[in-house]
Design an enzyme around this catalytic site. Sequence first.
Site, short mmCIF file in Angstrom:
data_model
loop_
_atom_site.label_atom_id
_atom_site.label_comp_id
_atom_site.label_asym_id
_atom_site.label_seq_id
_atom_site.Cartn_x
_atom_site.Cartn_y
_atom_site.Cartn_z
N GLU A 123 4.06 6.75 -4.56
CA GLU A 123 4.14 7.03 -6.00
C GLU A 123 3.02 7.98 -6.43
OE1 GLU A 123 4.79 5.01 -10.35
OE2 GLU A 123 4.92 3.75 -8.56
N MET A 167 0.82 -1.18 0.00
CA MET A 167 0.00 0.00 0.00
C MET A 167 0.87 1.26 0.00
SD MET A 167 -2.99 1.50 0.08
CE MET A 167 -4.15 0.23 0.41
N GLY A 168 1.90 1.26 0.85
CA GLY A 168 2.73 2.45 1.00
C GLY A 168 3.46 2.85 -0.26
N ASP A 169 3.91 1.87 -1.04
CA ASP A 169 4.61 2.21 -2.28
C ASP A 169 3.66 2.89 -3.26
OD1 ASP A 169 3.29 -0.25 -2.55
OD2 ASP A 169 4.70 -1.01 -4.02
N ALA A 170 2.42 2.45 -3.31
CA ALA A 170 1.42 3.06 -4.19
C ALA A 170 1.08 4.47 -3.73
CB ALA A 170 0.16 2.21 -4.25
#
Length: 114
Positions: A7, A1-4
């Site tokens: 970004e 979730m955090g990477d999305a």
Amino acid sequence: MGDAVFELLVRERLAAQGSMPAHILHKKAVKKVCAVAQARGYDRVEPLLTDEELGILKRGRNANSTHVPRSCDPSDYRKATGVEALFGYLYLKGDLQRLETLYERMEDDGTEED
């Protein structure tokens, strides 16, 4: 979730800078989303975190990674994982203002963007 979440924040800021060809937008986004850039951001936000946020950041950083890309320093990769864990946590918690504040601090390195 955090990477999305991270970004999305990066791409929103880049898109707000004005119209640019898609390939330029993508190249700029990749430079900001890479582990090295996130590791630099880790060092900028760490002193600002609450005890709870610091715990999430460190838990993400210390999580067992089964694979670190060859092109990436393991320390940078772990820090980037910590940043993504923190951003995912804040997003799921619904603390979007804090998310914005920390992202702005990560971006503020005292230099002008190209």
